[in-house]
Write a protein that holds these residues in place. Structure first.
Motif, mmCIF file in Angstrom:
data_model
loop_
_atom_site.group_PDB
_atom_site.id
_atom_site.type_symbol
_atom_site.label_atom_id
_atom_site.label_comp_id
_atom_site.label_asym_id
_atom_site.label_seq_id
_atom_site.Cartn_x
_atom_site.Cartn_y
_atom_site.Cartn_z
ATOM 1 N N GLN A 183 -5.244 -1.567 14.066
ATOM 2 C CA GLN A 183 -5.388 -0.318 13.327
ATOM 3 C C GLN A 183 -5.653 -0.583 11.848
ATOM 4 O O GLN A 183 -6.457 0.110 11.217
ATOM 5 N N ALA A 184 -4.995 -1.611 11.301
ATOM 6 C CA ALA A 184 -5.199 -1.940 9.885
ATOM 7 C C ALA A 184 -6.635 -2.392 9.626
ATOM 8 O O ALA A 184 -7.252 -2.001 8.627
ATOM 9 N N LEU A 185 -7.186 -3.200 10.534
ATOM 10 C CA LEU A 185 -8.573 -3.645 10.354
ATOM 11 C C LEU A 185 -9.542 -2.474 10.469
ATOM 12 O O LEU A 185 -10.549 -2.419 9.752
ATOM 13 N N THR A 186 -9.225 -1.552 11.361
ATOM 14 C CA THR A 186 -10.085 -0.375 11.498
ATOM 15 C C THR A 186 -10.042 0.498 10.253
ATOM 16 O O THR A 186 -11.080 0.981 9.768
ATOM 17 N N GLY A 195 -10.439 -2.373 6.810
ATOM 18 C CA GLY A 195 -11.412 -3.465 6.793
ATOM 19 C C GLY A 195 -12.429 -3.331 5.673
ATOM 20 O O GLY A 195 -12.759 -4.305 4.988
ATOM 21 N N GLY A 196 -12.919 -2.116 5.451
ATOM 22 C CA GLY A 196 -13.879 -1.888 4.363
ATOM 23 C C GLY A 196 -13.272 -2.133 2.998
ATOM 24 O O GLY A 196 -13.938 -2.656 2.096
ATOM 25 N N HIS A 197 -12.003 -1.779 2.841
ATOM 26 C CA HIS A 197 -11.334 -2.005 1.563
ATOM 27 C C HIS A 197 -11.133 -3.496 1.290
ATOM 28 O O HIS A 197 -11.215 -3.944 0.144
ATOM 29 N N LEU A 198 -10.878 -4.257 2.342
ATOM 30 C CA LEU A 198 -10.769 -5.710 2.187
ATOM 31 C C LEU A 198 -12.089 -6.306 1.720
ATOM 32 O O LEU A 198 -12.111 -7.197 0.860
ATOM 33 N N LEU A 199 -13.176 -5.820 2.273
ATOM 34 C CA LEU A 199 -14.492 -6.310 1.864
ATOM 35 C C LEU A 199 -14.778 -5.962 0.410
ATOM 36 O O LEU A 199 -15.312 -6.787 -0.342
ATOM 37 N N SER A 234 -12.201 7.403 -8.614
ATOM 38 C CA SER A 234 -11.599 8.661 -8.167
ATOM 39 C C SER A 234 -12.292 9.234 -6.940
ATOM 40 O O SER A 234 -11.710 10.047 -6.223
ATOM 41 N N SER A 235 -13.518 8.825 -6.677
ATOM 42 C CA SER A 235 -14.272 9.420 -5.567
ATOM 43 C C SER A 235 -13.980 8.767 -4.229
ATOM 44 O O SER A 235 -14.304 9.318 -3.184
ATOM 45 N N GLY A 236 -13.395 7.569 -4.234
ATOM 46 C CA GLY A 236 -13.142 6.865 -2.989
ATOM 47 C C GLY A 236 -14.302 6.028 -2.514
ATOM 48 O O GLY A 236 -14.218 5.363 -1.479
ATOM 49 N N SER A 237 -15.424 6.015 -3.271
ATOM 50 C CA SER A 237 -16.575 5.216 -2.865
ATOM 51 C C SER A 237 -16.325 3.732 -3.062
ATOM 52 O O SER A 237 -16.897 2.896 -2.364
ATOM 53 N N VAL A 238 -15.487 3.376 -4.048
ATOM 54 C CA VAL A 238 -15.119 1.984 -4.306
ATOM 55 C C VAL A 238 -13.597 1.903 -4.278
ATOM 56 O O VAL A 238 -12.935 2.302 -5.239
ATOM 57 N N THR A 239 -13.051 1.398 -3.184
ATOM 58 C CA THR A 239 -11.602 1.350 -3.024
ATOM 59 C C THR A 239 -11.174 -0.042 -2.603
ATOM 60 O O THR A 239 -11.406 -0.439 -1.455
ATOM 61 N N PRO A 240 -10.576 -0.817 -3.491
ATOM 62 C CA PRO A 240 -10.063 -2.137 -3.088
ATOM 63 C C PRO A 240 -8.826 -1.999 -2.216
ATOM 64 O O PRO A 240 -8.256 -0.909 -2.082
ATOM 65 N N ILE A 241 -8.385 -3.102 -1.662
ATOM 66 C CA ILE A 241 -7.291 -3.065 -0.696
ATOM 67 C C ILE A 241 -5.980 -2.630 -1.339
ATOM 68 O O ILE A 241 -5.147 -1.979 -0.690
ATOM 69 N N THR A 242 -5.756 -2.966 -2.611
ATOM 70 C CA THR A 242 -4.511 -2.558 -3.264
ATOM 71 C C THR A 242 -4.406 -1.038 -3.331
ATOM 72 O O THR A 242 -3.359 -0.462 -3.036
ATOM 73 N N LEU A 243 -5.503 -0.398 -3.710
ATOM 74 C CA LEU A 243 -5.522 1.062 -3.755
ATOM 75 C C LEU A 243 -5.540 1.650 -2.346
ATOM 76 O O LEU A 243 -4.956 2.711 -2.100
ATOM 77 N N GLY A 244 -6.170 0.946 -1.417
ATOM 78 C CA GLY A 244 -6.202 1.415 -0.036
ATOM 79 C C GLY A 244 -4.811 1.461 0.577
ATOM 80 O O GLY A 244 -4.459 2.414 1.267
ATOM 81 N N VAL A 287 0.814 -0.418 8.017
ATOM 82 C CA VAL A 287 0.950 -0.637 6.574
ATOM 83 C C VAL A 287 1.292 -2.088 6.283
ATOM 84 O O VAL A 287 0.685 -2.746 5.424
ATOM 85 N N MET A 288 2.286 -2.616 7.003
ATOM 86 C CA MET A 288 2.680 -4.005 6.795
ATOM 87 C C MET A 288 1.583 -4.962 7.236
ATOM 88 O O MET A 288 1.376 -6.015 6.617
ATOM 89 N N ALA A 289 0.871 -4.617 8.299
ATOM 90 C CA ALA A 289 -0.245 -5.451 8.729
ATOM 91 C C ALA A 289 -1.334 -5.485 7.654
ATOM 92 O O ALA A 289 -1.931 -6.539 7.402
ATOM 93 N N SER A 290 -1.582 -4.349 7.003
ATOM 94 C CA SER A 290 -2.549 -4.318 5.903
ATOM 95 C C SER A 290 -2.094 -5.210 4.755
ATOM 96 O O SER A 290 -2.900 -5.916 4.136
ATOM 97 N N ALA A 291 -0.804 -5.186 4.470
ATOM 98 C CA ALA A 291 -0.268 -6.026 3.409
ATOM 99 C C ALA A 291 -0.402 -7.506 3.747
ATOM 100 O O ALA A 291 -0.728 -8.333 2.883
ATOM 101 N N VAL A 292 -0.160 -7.853 5.020
ATOM 102 C CA VAL A 292 -0.319 -9.254 5.442
ATOM 103 C C VAL A 292 -1.772 -9.687 5.302
ATOM 104 O O VAL A 292 -2.070 -10.781 4.784
ATOM 105 N N LEU A 293 -2.692 -8.850 5.737
ATOM 106 C CA LEU A 293 -4.114 -9.172 5.614
ATOM 107 C C LEU A 293 -4.530 -9.304 4.150
ATOM 108 O O LEU A 293 -5.372 -10.145 3.813
ATOM 109 N N ALA A 294 -3.937 -8.492 3.292
ATOM 110 C CA ALA A 294 -4.246 -8.564 1.871
ATOM 111 C C ALA A 294 -3.736 -9.854 1.240
ATOM 112 O O ALA A 294 -4.291 -10.332 0.247
ATOM 113 N N CYS A 295 -2.681 -10.414 1.806
ATOM 114 C CA CYS A 295 -2.114 -11.659 1.273
ATOM 115 C C CYS A 295 -2.843 -12.910 1.759
ATOM 116 O O CYS A 295 -2.724 -13.973 1.125
#
Length: 272
Positions: A58-61, A64-68, A215-225, A240-248
């Motif tokens: 679910q976190a990758l879904t 995933g775009g925010h990680l990129l 503010s528009s959400g077009s550019v959202t890094p993983i921290t803000l995501g 949420v925790m899976a997203s944090a692990v992927l971010a680390c």
């Protein structure tokens, strides 16, 4: 027979392990909760007896775009920071520039300015230049985090480059740029890699600039995501925790791979 020094050494080791366990416990809990599909604020157990990767799927879904975006931001900011800081550090280390001492002090002072001050100042400028909600705008903002630190780090390293080597290159006919590119940069490789790694980490972990300049959400890094993700996943902590692990993971992998260069870069800039 245990001597007093041996006893003190064992006590120090035990104390160090306890401190390390306390510091690493949040990391363990993050990974633990990410592996429990039904993890909530009240149902998370101390160990994932039935581990599940549903939170990661679910976190990758969702993220995933925010990680990129974060990867592009960090790589771009690192490239800009290193491109600016490397020649600046060389000039401050080897050239007799007028006011060189004041430039170094000013560079150091910029490290002490609160990030919110810089973010507020950039907002008005970015609004005028139409750089809000843009990838180049965030790259430049994140690069400003790494440039002063990189200059100070690489200057200390380049100051230890023997002047005889530079003079020998000039005697052989190399100009200033050729000497810098072919002689100084290879010698200072460890320092440059160290500065690049820290610039990457600064940009990867940035939250303040992302929150202020988008503010528009077009550019959202993983921290803000992840910050925005908390509002919709307050009852299900596994994604949420899976997203944090992927971010680390990217920063952890880079630190492991570049550990040798970091140690050599820091000690090389500290001693002659």
């Amino acid at each position: 027979m245990n001597t007093p020094s041996t006893t003190r050494g064992r006590c120090s080791t035990v104390l160090a392990l306890l401190i390390l366990a306390v510091l690493l416990f949040p990391v363990y809990w993050m990974v633990n909760a990410s592996l429990q599909s039904d993890a909530t604020s009240f149902t998370t157990t101390w160990f994932p007896w039935r581990p599940s990767l549903s939170g990661y799927r679910q976190a990758l879904t969702d993220q995933g775009g925010h990680l990129l975006v974060s990867l592009l931001l960090a790589l771009g900011a690192t490239a800009v920071a290193v491109a600016v800081a490397t020649p600046a550090a060389y000039a401050l280390a080897k050239f007799r520039l007028p006011g060189r001492g004041w430039i170094i002090i000013a560079t150091l002072v910029t490290q002490m300015i609160p990030g919110i001050v810089i973010a507020n100042a950039l907002y008005g400028t970015y609004n005028t230049l139409h750089l809000l909600n843009s990838l180049p705008g965030l790259i430049l903002a994140d690069a400003s985090l790494g440039i002063p630190f990189s200059i100070l780090l690489m200057r200390s390293f380049m100051a230890n480059v023997p002047s005889e080597i530079i003079e020998a290159a000039r005697v052989d006919g190399a100009g200033t740029l050729r000497t810098f590119w072919s002689v100084v940069i290879p010698i200072c490789r460890n320092g440059i890699i160290t500065a690049a790694l820290f610039s990457f980490l600064f940009a990867w972990s940035d939250f303040l600039f992302a929150l202020t300049l988008t503010s528009s959400g077009s550019v959202t890094p993983i921290t803000l995501g992840i910050y925005q993700y908390l509002g919709s996943q307050t009852e299900q902590w596994s994604p949420v925790m899976a997203s944090a692990v992927l971010a680390c993971l990217p920063s952890t992998v880079l630190l492991v791979l570049a550990q040798r260069f970091i140690a050599s870069g820091i000690t090389g800039g500290a001693v002659k």
